[in-house]
Structure formats: structure tokens, C-alpha cells
Design a protein around this motif. Structure first.
Motif, PDB file in Angstrom:
ATOM      1  N   HIS A 144       0.854  -1.215   0.000  1.00 39.28           N
ATOM      2  CA  HIS A 144       0.000   0.000   0.000  1.00 39.28           C
ATOM      3  C   HIS A 144       0.879   1.250   0.000  1.00 39.28           C
ATOM      4  N   ALA A 146      -1.563   2.162  -4.416  1.00 38.56           N
ATOM      5  CA  ALA A 146      -2.886   1.975  -3.818  1.00 38.56           C
ATOM      6  C   ALA A 146      -3.824   3.148  -4.070  1.00 38.56           C
ATOM      7  N   ASP A 193       0.931   2.963   3.487  1.00 40.61           N
ATOM      8  CA  ASP A 193       0.218   4.195   3.103  1.00 40.61           C
ATOM      9  C   ASP A 193       1.176   5.372   2.939  1.00 40.61           C
TER      10      ASP A 193
HETATM   11 ZN   LIG Z   1      -3.807   4.813   1.001  1.00 44.06          ZN
END
Ligand SMILES: [Zn+2]
Length: 462
Positions: free
Chosen positions: A105, A155, A368
Motif C-alpha cells: 500500500h 494503492a 500508506d
Molecule cells: Zn492509502
């Protein structure tokens, strides 16, 4: 003239057919950089060939044309290996060597403001052209590779040009970057994360128009949105099952798909051979996405027993991205969020993670980054251990686990004969001290040395 035109048309059609026929999900298809040529002999002081098992001491990894050919006990010299005379020797005899890491991600297009001021990032949305975003993406990709991540999954992007162009540049060997599986823009309902709100009415039209291709409403439109993404080249479909982390704050509006919209998205993606990764923050959206049959829940900040049961029943993966709420809580002041509320969200996320791990939910590694700085990517290992994983389990999730989720286990995730030669190394033992994962000093990708800092000699041995 007419004849020429139709010849062009036929040529274009043939070209189109050829492109469509390319195996888009193959790791060594569009997203993979060219493999190295020739022989390399790696002397590994400790070798964690199969994360989840014990490392072995003093091993030789023999690599030919970018793939692992053989692993031998002891330090073998090129002259002792048939065909390998004159091979490059990488002396990692004082290092701990493991498979290349996989981050499931990442956001490579996102460049965070150096000031940490979120308003600056909002402004960048108005000023940055796609060319600016492309330079940032190339730099971010290099940072991520230097962190030891030889394969990543994009992602959700800001554009449908940069990320796919980056894939093509990686395949052509024009940029040094991780292997890339790419979602492109995510699909979500009106009012989803990123869908503009709060601007002056005369600006709202422009803002929502620029975001419109990320929105679908109703079963038919959602099916079409997925087909459109696949047509553009998405390796995986990213669906916004909930809004951003703010939806956990009191009184903040959320937008969620209906169950039949979610089912239509998953069914269409699976029919077209694409997995579905669902951004899901709230408990309700997580369970709805799991019931619809998504392959992974991204974030999953609030997990109750029912959610855990659904993960196990469906065989879905959790990609916890603990770095995101951690950093969000750290920056709460600059975002105008009460510090105690932001901290509570991080602590709650860590508890959900602990619960999922204890229950045996499959957990892949994802950070992330792009919402936190790319340079901080390896800190995710620390938060996972803080949430109850052993260092060995955290490394498993970033290798074998993520490879399985991404569907690339045939090529990467372990150090075994036949696999692509993705190796990373650090000076200490990360199984004893997870902080070592933040000190990766050697990176080899597909038999090409991408980073080599403070390790033993690399040279030719006759
Ligand atoms: Zn994300």
C-alpha cells in the motif's frame, strides 16, 4: 488516401489486440524492470531465505541473469561454480540477508510538503501539473527502493497518467524504482475521501468535475467504472468503502457504497481477473466490504468480533497501514484535530490490529506512504511489533504475506532457486532488534545492485 487510412486502422487494431493480450497481472509483465545479466555470487553471513523459518549461517546465493540459481552452504568462490568464473562477488558475510521487501500500500504520486502544513498540500493540488507529479513519483519510487522495498502496490493515484507512465518507464528500465502493481485512481461514491467539499460554490463545479471520474453511483455505473479502470491498465481495483480517517471523529460525514454497488464492483473486477483492495476505516464499511468479497481491507481501523469472523470466513487479508493513524495523531495540531481524539484513533487501530493478529487473520504489510513521508516507510515494522507481532512475523508479512496478496509469489517473497534475485541486507539481526529494518544498507533487485552502503567488497573474483 482511403486505402492508407484503412491500413492505419488495421495497424492500430493489431496494436490494440497485442496490448490487450499482454499478461497484465504477471509480475514480469508491464510493471517489472529488466533483470540483470550475468553471474553474481552473494556471500551471506546470515540468510533468511524463507521468512517464518530460522535463518542459516554462512551461505552462498548464486545468481544468473537476475534469478537465483542455487543456494550453497559455506562461502563458495566463482571458480568453484560451473559457468560462474569471473562472476561479481558481493561480500555480505557480516550482514543479515533477506528477501526484497514488499509494500502492498503505497502512494508514489503524493509529495508531502516539507513544512508538514496540510494547507500547503491542498495548495499543491491547485498548482502542481502532471509533470510536477511525475518528478515527485520518480523520486518517491527511488526512496522506497532504497528503503528495501523491491516490489510495491500503488494503492490509488491522483492521476491516470503518471502512475501508468511510471509503470512503462520501469519496464523499459528508464527509472530505478520498485516493481509496481498499480491501481490507478480509486472508485468511490459521491462524498468519498477526496471528493471536494467546503469550497465556494463557484469553485465547487470545477473541483467536482476534476474528481468526477473517481465517482460511481448505482450498480451499472460501478460495473462500468471497474471495466474502465481495467481498460486503462489497473492491475488491481481500489475501492473507497468509506471516507478518510476523519469519519471516526464525532459528527464527520461519511459516504459509503450500498451493498449491491460493492458486490457489483467486486464481481466485475474478479470476472476480469483483478483483485479488489478496499479502503475501509469504519467498522461498518469494513464488514460491508468483506461481505461483498473484497480481497483485502486497507486500514481496518475498527474491528469487532464480527469483522474478525468475516476476515477468516472470506479468507481476506488485512493491510493495517499503522503508520497512517500514527503519523496523523502526531500531526493532529496542524490538522486542527483535538490531540486526544487523534491519539485515541491510533490506539484503537493498534488494538484492532492486535485482535486480528491474535485471531490469525492474514496480515500483509502496507504503509500508506504518501500520506506519511516515504522515508518513514520502514517504521511500519516497529508499529507492527508494538501491536503484538514478533519481528519474524512482521518480516513474513512484508515478504511471503504481501507476495501472496499481490499474487506474485511465483517470482518474489522468498530466496529460492528459480525466483527473481531480490535481496536486502542489514548489519544486525532484525529478528532480535526490529529497528534493524530501518537500516537497510544493501538492495539487490532482479540481480542488479541498487544500493550498497558500508557493506563488504563487491568485485570480480577470478
Ligand atoms: Zn492509502
Amino acid at each position: 488516401m482511403k486505402y492508407v487510412n484503412s491500413r492505419w486502422l488495421i495497424a492500430l487494431l493489431l496494436l490494440g489486440t497485442r496490448t490487450m493480450a499482454e499478461p497484465q497481472l504477471s509480475l514480469l509483465g508491464p510493471a517489472a524492470p529488466p533483470l540483470g545479466r550475468g553471474w553474481i555470487v552473494v556471500h551471506a553471513g546470515s540468510l533468511l531465505a524463507m521468512p517464518g523459518t530460522a535463518p542459516t549461517r554462512n551461505q552462498t546465493v548464486i545468481i544468473e541473469d537476475g534469478r537465483i540459481k542455487e543456494i550453497r552452504g559455506g562461502f563458495a568462490m566463482p571458480a568453484e561454480i560451473p559457468g560462474a568464473a569471473g562472476a561479481v562477488v558481493a561480500d555480505l558475510s557480516h550482514e543479515f540477508v533477506m528477501p526484497g521487501l514488499i509494500d502492498a500500500h503505497v502512494h508514489l504520486e503524493n509529495a508531502l510538503p516539507t513544512s508538514g502544513n496540510p494547507l500547503e498540500q491542498t495548495l499543491a493540488g491547485f498548482t502542481n501539473t502532471e509533470a510536477d507529479i511525475a518528478f515527485a513519483a520518480a523520486e518517491n519510487a527511488r526512496t522506497v527502493l532504497n528503503n528495501g522495498f523491491t516490489t510495491v502496490r500503488g494503492a490509488g493515484d491522483l492521476t491516470d497518467t503518471v502512475g501508468f507512465a511510471l509503470k512503462r518507464a520501469i519496464k523499459a528500465g528508464r527509472v530505478v524504482a520498485p516493481r509496481l502493481l498499480q491501481a490507478g485512481k480509486p472508485v468511490g461514491p459521491t462524498g468519498t475521501q477526496g471528493d471536494p467539499r467546503g469550497y465556494r460554490p463557484e469553485f465547487m463545479g470545477v473541483m467536482t468535475a476534476s474528481f468526477a471520474d473517481r465517482i460511481c453511483e448505482g450498480v451499472d455505473a460501478c460495473r462500468q467504472a471497474v471495466r474502465h479502470r481495467v481498460n486503462l491498465g489497473s492491475d488491481v481495483i481500489k475501492v473507497k468503502a468509506s471516507g478518510g480517517v476523519q469519519v471516526l471523529l464525532p459528527g464527520y460525514p461519511d459516504a459509503e457504497f450500498t451493498d449491491d454497488e460493492l458486490r457489483a464492483i467486486v464481481q466485475t473486477a474478479h470476472q476480469l481477473g483483478r483483485k479488489v483492495m478496499a479502503h475501509a476505516i469504519s467498522n461498518r464499511s469494513t464488514k460491508a466490504a468483506l461481505r461483498a468479497g473484497v480481497d483485502s481491507i486497507e486500514h481496518g481501523n475498527v474491528l469487532d468480533d464480527e469483522a474478525i469472523r468475516l476476515f477468516k470466513e472470506k479468507g481476506a487479508w488485512l493491510v493495517p497501514t499503522l503508520s497512517a493513524p500514527h503519523d496523523w495523531a502526531e500531526q493532529s495540531a496542524s490538522r486542527g484535530v483535538p490531540e486526544d481524539q487523534a491519539k485515541q484513533i491510533y490506539v484503537g487501530t493498534l488494538e484492532s490490529f492486535r485482535k486480528a493478529h491474535a485471531a490469525g487473520v492474514k496480515i500483509a504489510f502496507g504503509t500508506d506512504v504518501g500520506y506519511s513521508p516515504h522515508s518513514r516507510e520502514p517504521l511500519e515494522f516497529l508499529w507492527m511489533v508494538r501491536g503484538g507481532m514478533s519481528p519474524a512475523e512482521a518480516i513474513w508479512s512484508a515478504t511471503i504475506g504481501s507476495a501472496e496478496l499481490l499474487g506474485v509469489s511465483a517470482d518474489v517473497g522468498t530466496i529460492q532457486p528459480g525466483k527473481v534475485a531480490d535481496l536486502v541486507a542489514t548489519s544486525g539481526d532484525p529478528l532480535g532488534d526490529i529497528n534493524q529494518m530501518t537500516k537497510i544498507d544493501f538492495v539487490m533487485q532482479g540481480g542488479i545492485i541498487r544500493k550498497s552502503v558500508a557493506v563488504g567488497a563487491i568485485g570480480n573474483e577470478k
